[in-house]
Design a protein around this motif. Structure first.
Motif, PDB file in Angstrom:
ATOM      1  N   LYS A   1      19.651  34.044  16.634  1.00 19.76           N
ATOM      2  CA  LYS A   1      19.494  32.631  16.907  1.00 19.76           C
ATOM      3  C   LYS A   1      19.042  31.868  14.837  1.00 19.76           C
ATOM      4  O   LYS A   1      17.713  32.795  14.490  1.00 19.76           O
ATOM      5  CB  LYS A   1      18.731  31.370  17.686  1.00 19.76           C
TER       6      LYS A   1
ATOM      7  N   LYS B   1      25.950  27.598  18.419  1.00 13.33           N
ATOM      8  CA  LYS B   1      25.222  28.166  19.226  1.00 13.33           C
ATOM      9  C   LYS B   1      23.924  28.794  18.306  1.00 13.33           C
ATOM     10  O   LYS B   1      22.739  29.421  17.886  1.00 13.33           O
ATOM     11  CB  LYS B   1      25.105  28.509  20.079  1.00 13.33           C
ATOM     12  N   ARG B   2      24.495  29.724  17.764  1.00 14.78           N
ATOM     13  CA  ARG B   2      24.013  30.716  17.122  1.00 14.78           C
ATOM     14  C   ARG B   2      23.070  30.848  15.714  1.00 14.78           C
ATOM     15  O   ARG B   2      22.610  30.266  14.972  1.00 14.78           O
ATOM     16  CB  ARG B   2      25.145  32.163  16.345  1.00 14.78           C
TER      17      ARG B   2
ATOM     18  N   THR C   1      13.363  30.935  15.563  1.00 13.41           N
ATOM     19  CA  THR C   1      13.524  32.208  14.938  1.00 13.41           C
ATOM     20  C   THR C   1      12.853  32.627  13.899  1.00 13.41           C
ATOM     21  O   THR C   1      12.613  32.184  13.170  1.00 13.41           O
ATOM     22  CB  THR C   1      14.845  32.476  14.984  1.00 13.41           C
TER      23      THR C   1
ATOM     24  N   ASP D   1      18.732  28.106  12.386  1.00 14.70           N
ATOM     25  CA  ASP D   1      18.782  27.199  12.412  1.00 14.70           C
ATOM     26  C   ASP D   1      19.424  26.171  11.166  1.00 14.70           C
ATOM     27  O   ASP D   1      19.021  25.168  10.850  1.00 14.70           O
ATOM     28  CB  ASP D   1      17.220  26.777  12.536  1.00 14.70           C
TER      29      ASP D   1
ATOM     30  N   GLY E   1      22.079  27.359  15.909  1.00 14.37           N
ATOM     31  CA  GLY E   1      21.421  26.208  16.061  1.00 14.37           C
ATOM     32  C   GLY E   1      21.618  24.685  16.646  1.00 14.37           C
ATOM     33  O   GLY E   1      20.846  23.641  16.691  1.00 14.37           O
TER      34      GLY E   1
END
Lengths: 326, 430
Positions: A54, A83-84, A2, A56, A86
């Motif tokens: 998002k 999930k946010r 992102t 990582d 990563g």
């Protein structure tokens, strides 16, 4: 990958390496760690409000949600947090899988461990289940609620909500009201709030206050009006409806009359009082909709938002520790 | 309510609350005791005052009977609130607490409210309800103790049915504590009591009646006292009747536990032998005990260990009583005979008069927080004028209760109610 949202660099500077492998109990934390987690979570709140959410930080990591008890709210909060950041997120509901068929918790743990997860989030109906699991796996375990024992990420998100609303936690008068006896939320909150210097009161009928709770350095009130008088925060707890049919309380209407939070009782609290509830609410039973939906007093929506950020902070810190282990 | 003040002159005042027993008089204005005069001289009374000359009779606070059953609602042929109130007035009883084991059971605030409204409509004496401790009086789930308390119930109890499940009893005691509500409980081990019609012993054995051992009372009482110690809830032991249980109760009192006990006039007056030839009018719950037990209970009232005496008024019509002994309904009417039966112990020289009267006036009033039960300025003018020595013969057929099941039938007693006054109004006598 992102694009870097504004503030990310600053937020990442707040990341600290959590000194323990697991996140099981508020009692494992100290004040400095809590402050660091809250600072980090605060940063994630801003990031979560941006269009692109998002990151990582947990890229390549596997997060397993292992929920032996149903909980849409907590499970999706952890799922989003993972999930946010990563991570690859897997949701397991052992009740609907082969694992429920006579397999012990430890067997389940060994099985899952063989799949090499990095983070295991567990919710279980038995007190101590998260701790037991943590002894049998190689990854980090996060307690997402074990029986009537602890729910440490809830306490963290509650503290974050309070700190953002009041700018501080030390010196706040917090009344925790309702079914304290069966509440892991209450136990985690009592410990965390006291660590952070808040004054904690427990309010409920004698049947719903844990035996010997007077030794927890809290004030206990059976009269809700007295209990919430002058309080800055009124934290309502959920009372399961089946406990309200003559078991722990005589009826829903009697419970609401004496222990339900309505405007009239709330008027006795301190000016600027904020109302909290871990959800899901029994409207008209432990809390009047009029109070729950009044955004000038209710922090209930904030709590849900803070939940994702607080869990991101916990997962990030645990992952940072994994990094160091390597 | 008469606006004209009334003076009761030339009476022997017996007021356990203040400990005064001696000549005097009192003045009633607007239904309230306006003045109490001690000594024979009333002084000069204003002409507007109606003077009632007691002619040396005894004037005492109206009796408070905290364990009364009527048949209302649900079994009105046995007894209505009105027939019970009339019987009470005739017996010098000015306040009754009715038991919740009616149909429907008084386990929620609307039934409490119903009783209070009916009592207001009847308007004879003070009637308060006791609420059920558990839903339906079934001993399983807590009743709406807080709401019933707000509605005006004076204590909670499951009446004759013991709460068997210790967890339920614990919760009731703990929950009631939040509202400072008194929990009354009849100590009877349910398993030892099952099927029993009499007290276990030589007499029951000879009669061929299934018996319950006296220790069934002690066993349940010990549990209750332990739960009081655990929860801090206030317990009223409903009808202590055995020497064995009294020992346990004494120990709990010595420890300072918040416990109080009643006994019934039946257990003070009769023993198991009174069953005689299967007299079902003497079948009560708990069953009449041995003479040793009866003596121990009298001693406990004398010493103040048992603070409250109740009539345990339980109407049962003839069709429920004229049955083989083990099939007959338990219970005895007692509102009209409570006072003269109690005075027996004064006439026998067993218990001082003022202590006897205390057990049916100021002691229950203090226990339940009632303003009545005392001859004091400002207290409600609930009064009984009584000829202490007049002989009476109890004739069950002439009792006012709709049910005539009195074990005192045919007994000669001393002590005649001349006049009963509630809130300054004469409700019995002239």
């Amino acid at each position: 990958m992102t694009t870097t949202p504004p503030g990310l660099t600053e937020v990442l500077q707040r990341t600290f390496s959590f000194p323990k492998r697991h996140f099981l109990s508020v009692l494992d934390l100290n004040e400095v760690e809590v402050a660091s987690l809250l600072d980090l979570a605060d940063g994630f709140v801003s990031l979560n409000r941006q269009t692109s959410k998002k990151l990582d930080l947990l890229k390549g990591r596997t997060l397993m949600n292992l929920f032996f008890e149903n909980s849409t709210r907590t499970q999706s909060s952890f799922e989003l947090a993972g999930k946010r950041l990563g991570a690859d997120v897997v949701n397991m509901s052992p009740r609907s899988s082969a694992m429920s068929k006579g397999e012990t918790l430890i067997d389940t743990a060994v099985t899952l461990n063989a799949m090499q997860p990095d983070l295991l989030v567990i919710r279980h109906a038995s007190s101590g289940a998260a701790s037991l699991l943590s002894q049998k796996v190689g990854c980090s375990v996060v307690n997402a609620g074990d029986g009537q024992h602890e729910h440490p990420t809830q306490a963290l998100l509650d503290a974050l909500s309070m700190r953002r609303a009041f700018g501080r936690i030390a010196g706040l008068k917090v009344a925790i009201c309702g079914d304290v006896a069966h509440s892991r939320v209450a136990r985690s909150n009592i410990a965390l709030l006291q660590m952070l210097g808040a004054e904690v009161r427990l309010v409920g009928p004698p049947t719903l206050i844990p035996p010997a709770a007077e030794r927890w350095n809290v004030q206990i009130f059976h009269d809700m009006r007295e209990g919430i008088a002058g309080c800055d925060v009124v934290m309502m707890l959920r009372l399961q409806l089946e406990r309200m049919d003559g078991v722990m309380a005589p009826s829903q209407r009697e419970y609401f009359r004496f222990y339900g939070l309505d405007r009239e009782k709330l008027a006795l609290a301190a000016p600027g009082v904020r109302v909290m509830h871990p959800g899901p609410m029994n409207r008209g039973v432990e809390i009047d909709s009029e109070v729950a939906d009044d955004l000038s007093v209710s922090l209930i929506q904030d709590q849900v938002e803070m939940g994702v950020a607080a869990r991101m902070a916990v997962l990030t810190s645990l992952a940072a520790r994994l990094e160091n282990d390597r | 309510m008469s606006v004209r003040p009334t003076a009761y002159a030339n009476v022997r005042l017996v007021d356990p609350a203040s400990g005064y027993d001696g000549p005097g008089g009192l003045i009633v204005t607007e239904g309230v005791i306006a003045d109490v005069v001690r000594g024979p001289d009333m002084g000069s009374l204003s002409k507007d005052i109606e003077v009632i000359d007691g002619k040396g009779a005894m004037l005492l606070p109206g009796l408070i009977d905290i364990r009364v059953k009527t048949g209302e609602p649900g079994a009105e042929p046995k007894e209505t609130l009105k027939s019970a109130a009339l019987a009470a007035a005739a017996g010098g009883v000015t306040t009754i607490v009715v038991q919740p084991d009616t149909h429907p059971v008084m386990d929620e605030p609307s039934v409490v409210d119903f009783i209070l409204r009916r009592a207001r409509d009847i308007g004879l004496i003070n009637v308060y309800p006791a609420g059920a401790a558990t839903k339906g009086g079934e001993g399983q789930r807590m009743a709406e103790i807080g709401l019933m308390h707000e509605a005006g119930c004076l204590y909670v109890t499951d009446a004759d049915r013991p709460i068997v499940d210790s967890k339920v009893m614990r919760r009731v005691l703990a929950y009631a504590k939040a509202f400072d509500v008194l929990v009354a409980h009849r100590p009877a081990d349910p398993w030892l009591s099952t099927g029993a019609a009499a007290s276990e012993g030589e007499f029951a054995s000879r009669m061929g009646l299934p018996g319950v051992p006296a220790i069934a009372e002690k066993i349940m009482l010990e549990r209750d006292l332990a739960l009081v110690e655990l929860t801090g809830g206030r317990l009223l032991v409903d009808q202590l009747t055995t020497a064995a249980a009294l020992e346990s109760f004494q120990r709990a009192r010595d420890k300072g536990l918040p416990v109080t006990a009643t006994t019934s006039i039946n257990h003070l007056s009769f023993n198991e032998i009174d069953i005689g030839d299967y007299r079902t009018f003497c079948k009560v719950e708990p069953p009449l005990r041995s003479e040793d037990d009866r003596q121990a209970v009298i001693e406990a009232v004398a010493s103040g260990l048992i603070q409250v005496v109740v009539s345990a008024h339980a109407p049962a019509p003839a069709e429920d009583k004229r049955l083989p002994y083990d099939e007959a309904a338990p219970g005895a009417v007692g509102l009209q005979t409570l006072l003269p039966a109690l005075l027996t112990f004064h006439h026998e020289g067993r218990i001082p008069l003022i202590d006897l009267i205390r057990a049916v006036t100021s002691a229950p009033a203090d226990l339940l927080g009632l303003p009545a039960g005392r001859l004091a300025k400002g207290a409600p003018a609930d009064l009984v004028l009584c000829d202490l020595n007049a002989p009476i013969l109890i004739d069950a057929d002439k009792l006012i209760s709709k049910s005539k099941n009195s074990p005192f039938d045919g007994r000669r007693l001393q002590g005649k109610v001349l006049r009963t006054v509630v809130d300054g109004r004469t409700v019995f006598g002239a």
